[in-house]
Design a protein around this motif. Structure first.
Motif, PDB file in Angstrom:
ATOM      1  N   LEU A   1     -12.879 -13.828 -11.695  1.00 35.05           N
ATOM      2  CA  LEU A   1     -12.880 -15.010 -10.842  1.00 35.05           C
ATOM      3  C   LEU A   1     -11.932 -14.723  -9.683  1.00 35.05           C
ATOM      4  N   HIS A   2     -12.450 -14.012  -8.694  1.00 38.75           N
ATOM      5  CA  HIS A   2     -11.637 -13.628  -7.542  1.00 38.75           C
ATOM      6  C   HIS A   2     -11.285 -14.858  -6.710  1.00 38.75           C
ATOM      7  N   ARG A   3     -10.357 -14.678  -5.792  1.00 40.85           N
ATOM      8  CA  ARG A   3      -9.952 -15.774  -4.923  1.00 40.85           C
ATOM      9  C   ARG A   3     -11.100 -16.248  -4.045  1.00 40.85           C
ATOM     10  N   ASN A   4     -12.038 -15.373  -3.780  1.00 40.64           N
ATOM     11  CA  ASN A   4     -13.252 -15.775  -3.080  1.00 40.64           C
ATOM     12  C   ASN A   4     -14.424 -15.089  -3.768  1.00 40.64           C
ATOM     13  N   LEU A   5     -15.364 -15.866  -4.230  1.00 34.67           N
ATOM     14  CA  LEU A   5     -16.473 -15.327  -5.009  1.00 34.67           C
ATOM     15  C   LEU A   5     -17.551 -14.680  -4.160  1.00 34.67           C
ATOM     16  N   GLN A   6     -17.462 -14.800  -2.858  1.00 34.00           N
ATOM     17  CA  GLN A   6     -18.487 -14.265  -1.977  1.00 34.00           C
ATOM     18  C   GLN A   6     -18.076 -12.953  -1.312  1.00 34.00           C
ATOM     19  N   HIS A   7     -16.931 -12.422  -1.694  1.00 35.53           N
ATOM     20  CA  HIS A   7     -16.450 -11.215  -1.042  1.00 35.53           C
ATOM     21  C   HIS A   7     -15.966 -10.196  -2.066  1.00 35.53           C
ATOM     22  N   GLN A   8     -16.101  -8.951  -1.688  1.00 32.46           N
ATOM     23  CA  GLN A   8     -15.632  -7.855  -2.522  1.00 32.46           C
ATOM     24  C   GLN A   8     -14.362  -7.295  -1.900  1.00 32.46           C
ATOM     25  N   PHE A   9     -13.303  -7.253  -2.668  1.00 31.21           N
ATOM     26  CA  PHE A   9     -12.022  -6.827  -2.128  1.00 31.21           C
ATOM     27  C   PHE A   9     -11.846  -5.317  -2.243  1.00 31.21           C
ATOM     28  N   LEU A  10     -11.016  -4.775  -1.372  1.00 34.33           N
ATOM     29  CA  LEU A  10     -10.701  -3.351  -1.421  1.00 34.33           C
ATOM     30  C   LEU A  10     -10.112  -3.018  -2.788  1.00 34.33           C
ATOM     31  N   ARG A  11     -10.546  -1.902  -3.348  1.00 31.38           N
ATOM     32  CA  ARG A  11     -10.120  -1.553  -4.702  1.00 31.38           C
ATOM     33  C   ARG A  11      -9.052  -0.466  -4.676  1.00 31.38           C
ATOM     34  N   LEU A  12      -7.910  -0.755  -5.283  1.00 28.19           N
ATOM     35  CA  LEU A  12      -6.812   0.204  -5.360  1.00 28.19           C
ATOM     36  C   LEU A  12      -7.009   1.136  -6.544  1.00 28.19           C
ATOM     37  N   THR A  13      -6.589   2.387  -6.364  1.00 27.52           N
ATOM     38  CA  THR A  13      -6.574   3.317  -7.490  1.00 27.52           C
ATOM     39  C   THR A  13      -5.157   3.592  -7.978  1.00 27.52           C
ATOM     40  N   HIS A  14      -4.208   3.670  -7.050  1.00 25.30           N
ATOM     41  CA  HIS A  14      -2.821   3.887  -7.456  1.00 25.30           C
ATOM     42  C   HIS A  14      -1.902   3.632  -6.268  1.00 25.30           C
ATOM     43  N   GLY A  15      -0.611   3.593  -6.568  1.00 22.92           N
ATOM     44  CA  GLY A  15       0.399   3.416  -5.539  1.00 22.92           C
ATOM     45  C   GLY A  15       1.534   4.388  -5.755  1.00 22.92           C
ATOM     46  N   SER A  16       2.173   4.790  -4.678  1.00 19.99           N
ATOM     47  CA  SER A  16       3.317   5.694  -4.770  1.00 19.99           C
ATOM     48  C   SER A  16       4.295   5.370  -3.647  1.00 19.99           C
ATOM     49  N   LYS A  17       5.484   4.954  -4.045  1.00 24.21           N
ATOM     50  CA  LYS A  17       6.534   4.597  -3.098  1.00 24.21           C
ATOM     51  C   LYS A  17       6.020   3.518  -2.137  1.00 24.21           C
ATOM     52  N   SER A  18       5.949   3.822  -0.843  1.00 19.10           N
ATOM     53  CA  SER A  18       5.551   2.802   0.125  1.00 19.10           C
ATOM     54  C   SER A  18       4.057   2.815   0.421  1.00 19.10           C
TER      55      SER A  18
ATOM     56  N   LEU B   1      -0.170   2.663  -0.777  1.00 20.60           N
ATOM     57  CA  LEU B   1      -1.236   2.293  -1.696  1.00 20.60           C
ATOM     58  C   LEU B   1      -2.445   3.161  -1.390  1.00 20.60           C
ATOM     59  N   PHE B   2      -3.209   3.514  -2.427  1.00 20.47           N
ATOM     60  CA  PHE B   2      -4.354   4.400  -2.253  1.00 20.47           C
ATOM     61  C   PHE B   2      -5.620   3.700  -2.727  1.00 20.47           C
ATOM     62  N   LEU B   3      -6.664   3.789  -1.905  1.00 16.43           N
ATOM     63  CA  LEU B   3      -7.935   3.133  -2.175  1.00 16.43           C
ATOM     64  C   LEU B   3      -8.916   4.112  -2.797  1.00 16.43           C
ATOM     65  N   GLU B   4      -9.961   3.561  -3.413  1.00 18.39           N
ATOM     66  CA  GLU B   4     -10.929   4.404  -4.103  1.00 18.39           C
ATOM     67  C   GLU B   4     -11.712   5.294  -3.143  1.00 18.39           C
ATOM     68  N   ASP B   5     -11.738   4.944  -1.847  1.00 18.76           N
ATOM     69  CA  ASP B   5     -12.438   5.797  -0.886  1.00 18.76           C
ATOM     70  C   ASP B   5     -11.547   6.909  -0.341  1.00 18.76           C
ATOM     71  N   GLY B   6     -10.332   7.010  -0.887  1.00 17.37           N
ATOM     72  CA  GLY B   6      -9.430   8.092  -0.514  1.00 17.37           C
ATOM     73  C   GLY B   6      -8.424   7.751   0.555  1.00 17.37           C
ATOM     74  N   ARG B   7      -8.585   6.599   1.201  1.00 17.94           N
ATOM     75  CA  ARG B   7      -7.639   6.213   2.240  1.00 17.94           C
ATOM     76  C   ARG B   7      -6.320   5.753   1.636  1.00 17.94           C
ATOM     77  N   SER B   8      -5.259   5.869   2.438  1.00 13.02           N
ATOM     78  CA  SER B   8      -3.958   5.343   2.018  1.00 13.02           C
ATOM     79  C   SER B   8      -3.528   4.249   2.990  1.00 13.02           C
ATOM     80  N   ILE B   9      -2.783   3.295   2.460  1.00  9.26           N
ATOM     81  CA  ILE B   9      -2.286   2.166   3.235  1.00  9.26           C
ATOM     82  C   ILE B   9      -0.766   2.158   3.124  1.00  9.26           C
ATOM     83  N   ILE B  10      -0.055   2.067   4.229  1.00  8.52           N
ATOM     84  CA  ILE B  10       1.383   1.879   4.130  1.00  8.52           C
ATOM     85  C   ILE B  10       1.641   0.400   3.860  1.00  8.52           C
ATOM     86  N   ASP B  11       2.298   0.134   2.758  1.00  8.75           N
ATOM     87  CA  ASP B  11       2.486  -1.239   2.286  1.00  8.75           C
ATOM     88  C   ASP B  11       3.696  -1.844   2.986  1.00  8.75           C
TER      89      ASP B  11
END
Length: 521
Positions: A75-92, A94-104
């Motif tokens: 029961l996501h916060r919005n049932l009509q949208h698919q959110f970005l999926r995280l695979t893991h995090g390290s220090k600052s 976050l890493f997404l399933e498509d291989g991209r990294s996000i600086i948090d």
């Protein structure tokens, strides 16, 4: 504030029930305390002609929020949208399933204070699991619960007496409210008439019905207004950018706000008020707004004049986020009750707490000897182990010093690079807790219309491949509906190089967003 003032806010609140009927995207964050943020420009519903293959291809595009028609059982916060999926995090990062990294750069909702994936916290949790994983606090206590609470009391230099550990900031506020009421029943000269609370407009104190009642954020309250408590009134926040007169100095501004609070006590009947509730640095509702010097000292004097308690909500701004472990340590006041949360456990476990001073505890000790309150998971051993280790890391790694040093670099960088942008109205904050407010006109401080969705638009653009940065968006900065800001709150162990990356990326993000949307002045 007089009755007319309260009625005007109530009318504005009721009007929202009719205004907002469409689904909205909500920001993804720690489950410990939900700050629900509307997306005033929801993505259009795909037309029936769009094929499943097209939707599948689009869903793989960075930053694309696809329709979630059947895949997830959540029961996501919005049932009509698919959110970005995280695979893991390290220090600052976050890493997404498509291989991209996000600086948090926001730590979620200012939660991840020591970054992600710290093995020391993992090991502390695992060690506690080898001992005992759950404790029924009706019958037992644990070493780790006792140690955490002792450490927290010591961090106040003896100003506070006891600690209650719960699982979320909303739970902490609920407990604080009940504790304030019970104090007036338990003290030697019992005052059962004290049932009212005074909070502030444009505030946020939680999402459960009691804590939501305490908050003054119009949009978040709107759908539930008929269910909310009626014994809570509100006064103006200390918001210098929008509330302080052009020719009004800090001393005069504080005096005016103190008079407003005093008048609200008088309107309600001073003998009926339990407490005044406020955030030392306002978080999600206003975007990192600190008070002007002397404000909280004056507010406490009003409370003491009328025999009421001072409750400070430090769920978002506390536990080191503003440069001292407790934000009130920079305000020359000591609260009677304090809530804390996000950076207590840094997101490694859902945990929050309530710090209580000697006056309140003495009344309970000399009265019934018990707090009539409890949760199944209060004082959870594994959560306590995580929080204790996080607090040890903050101390041993000298992270409060780093918060102050990196906070100076962050604030100077944001102000230097963004203050002249025609759509940046104000940059404010403290420590590693900074907000950027966006306006359509700098000179008049005019906000964008709610439907423009500026804050969420900037946050969503930041998550795309071109930027790879997470900031925390907020709306309702002006009146609970209109007004946009983003929060920048990186981990306490952020480096100077990371601060430079964050500032540079946010500068580019803001410039590109307004250029692309063509809504700059």
């Amino acid at each position: 504030m007089d009755n007319a003032g309260n009625q005007s806010w109530g009318s504005l609140t009721l009007s929202l029930v009719k205004r907002f009927r469409t689904p909205f995207i909500q920001n993804v964050q720690s489950p410990a305390r939900h700050h629900q943020l509307p997306n005033p420009h929801p993505s259009p519903t795909p037309s029936p002609s769009r094929t499943q293959e097209e939707q599948s291809q689009n869903s793989k595009k960075p930053g694309y929020f696809a329709m979630d028609s059947e895949g997830s059982a959540v029961l996501h916060r919005n049932l009509q949208h698919q959110f970005l999926r995280l695979t893991h995090g390290s220090k600052s990062r976050l890493f997404l399933e498509d291989g991209r990294s996000i600086i948090d750069a926001s730590g979620g909702a200012a939660v991840a204070c020591i970054g992600h994936g710290d093995a020391r916290v993992r090991d502390a949790m695992a060690a506690q699991l080898d001992k005992v994983s759950y404790c029924s606090t009706m019958f037992y206590t644990t070493d780790v619960y006792e140690q955490l609470c002792k450490q927290l009391i010591q961090s106040t230099h003896g100003q506070m007496s006891k600690v209650l550990i719960v699982s979320s900031g909303s739970e902490a506020m609920e407990a604080a409210m009940k504790l304030a009421r019970q104090y007036f029943l338990e003290k030697p000269d019992s005052e059962p008439k004290r049932v009212n609370f005074i909070a502030r407009h444009l505030s946020y104190h939680g999402t459960t019905l009691g804590s939501l009642s305490m908050g003054g954020h119009v949009f978040r309250r709107a759908k539930f207004e008929p269910m909310l408590l009626k014994n809570i009134s509100r006064v103006s926040p200390c918001f210098a950018y929008r509330g302080q007169g052009q020719d009004e100095n800090d001393e005069a501004y504080v005096a005016r706000l103190a008079e407003e609070l005093d008048k609200e006590f008088q309107r309600l009947g001073p003998e009926t008020v339990c407490a005044f509730v406020a955030e030392p640095v306002v978080g999600a509702a206003l975007g990192c707004v600190p008070s002007v010097p002397g404000y909280f000292k004056a507010m406490k004097q009003v409370c003491e004049k009328h025999g009421a308690l001072l409750i400070l909500d430090e769920v978002m701004c506390g536990m080191g986020r503003t440069g001292t472990l407790h934000a009130w340590q920079q305000e020359d006041v000591v609260p009677d009750i304090q809530t804390m949360g996000k950076c207590l456990g840094g997101g490694y476990q859902p945990i929050a707490g309530v710090l209580v001073n000697h006056k309140v505890i003495d009344a309970l000790s000399q009265g019934s000897g018990a707090f009539v309150h409890g949760h199944t998971y209060q004082g959870h051993p594994v959560a306590c182990a995580a929080a204790l280790e996080v607090q040890k890391i903050i101390s041993q790694d000298h992270l409060l010093e780093n918060v102050r040093e990196m906070g100076k670099l962050l604030s100077e960088g944001l102000i230097r690079r963004l203050s002249s942008h025609p759509n940046v109205g104000n940059i404010r904050g403290r420590g590693l807790f900074w907000g950027i407010e966006f306006v359509s006109e700098q000179s008049t401080k005019k906000s964008f219309p709610n439907k423009a969705g500026v804050a969420m638009g900037i946050a969503e653009l930041g998550l795309t491949e071109s930027y790879g940065i997470a900031v925390y968006p907020g709306t309702g900065t002006v009146d609970g509906i209109s007004g946009d800001h983003v929060i920048v709150s990186p981990p306490y162990n952020t480096t100077a190089d990371e601060i430079e990356e964050i500032v540079g990326t946010i500068e580019r993000l803001v410039n590109d967003y307004f250029k692309e949307k063509k809504i700059a002045c």
